[in-house]
Design a protein around this motif. Structure first.
Motif, mmCIF file in Angstrom:
data_model
loop_
_atom_site.group_PDB
_atom_site.id
_atom_site.type_symbol
_atom_site.label_atom_id
_atom_site.label_comp_id
_atom_site.label_asym_id
_atom_site.label_seq_id
_atom_site.Cartn_x
_atom_site.Cartn_y
_atom_site.Cartn_z
ATOM 1 N N ALA A 46 0.925 -1.139 0.093
ATOM 2 C CA ALA A 46 0.061 0.056 0.022
ATOM 3 C C ALA A 46 0.850 1.275 0.088
ATOM 4 O O ALA A 46 0.356 2.198 -0.652
ATOM 5 C CB ALA A 46 -0.820 0.043 1.126
ATOM 6 N N GLY A 53 -1.692 -5.702 -4.698
ATOM 7 C CA GLY A 53 -1.837 -5.682 -2.947
ATOM 8 C C GLY A 53 -1.974 -6.836 -2.527
ATOM 9 O O GLY A 53 -2.221 -7.807 -3.161
ATOM 10 N N ARG A 66 -4.789 -4.585 -7.722
ATOM 11 C CA ARG A 66 -5.792 -3.599 -7.060
ATOM 12 C C ARG A 66 -6.815 -3.092 -7.922
ATOM 13 O O ARG A 66 -6.575 -2.973 -9.195
ATOM 14 C CB ARG A 66 -4.831 -2.250 -6.654
ATOM 15 C CG ARG A 66 -4.134 -2.663 -5.415
ATOM 16 C CD ARG A 66 -3.311 -1.694 -4.632
ATOM 17 N NE ARG A 66 -4.056 -0.229 -4.864
ATOM 18 C CZ ARG A 66 -3.386 0.960 -5.080
ATOM 19 N NH1 ARG A 66 -2.320 0.965 -5.339
ATOM 20 N NH2 ARG A 66 -4.235 1.870 -4.981
#
Length: 79
Positions: A46, A53, A66
């Motif tokens: 992140a 992710g 993501r």
């Protein structure tokens, strides 16, 4: 070998969400240690604003594209 890198490799190669227990068994790490590595990996991905992710889905963990990048990457995903 670094433990966190082993966890990252396991998530990447699994291709499906895994529980902490499954990851711990496969990597031979303690569940408490595994949880720490998973949280740290999620934070690291992140913070660097990666298209990939590490996410917790219910009680399982996965490595995935993501949402912001999913549409453009869909053409390359296997059916």
């Amino acid at each position: 070998m670094k433990e966190r890198a082993i966890v990252e490799a396991a998530l990447f190669s699994a291709g499906r969400p895994l529980s902490v227990a499954e990851l711990a068994r496969a990597t031979r790490l303690e569940e408490g240690t595994m949880k720490g590595h998973l949280r740290a990996l999620a934070r690291e991905y992140a913070e660097r604003e990666s298209a990939i992710g590490v996410a917790q889905i219910g009680t399982k963990w996965t490595m995935q594209i993501r949402q912001d990048y999913a549409e453009r990457a869909r053409a390359f995903a296997p059916p």
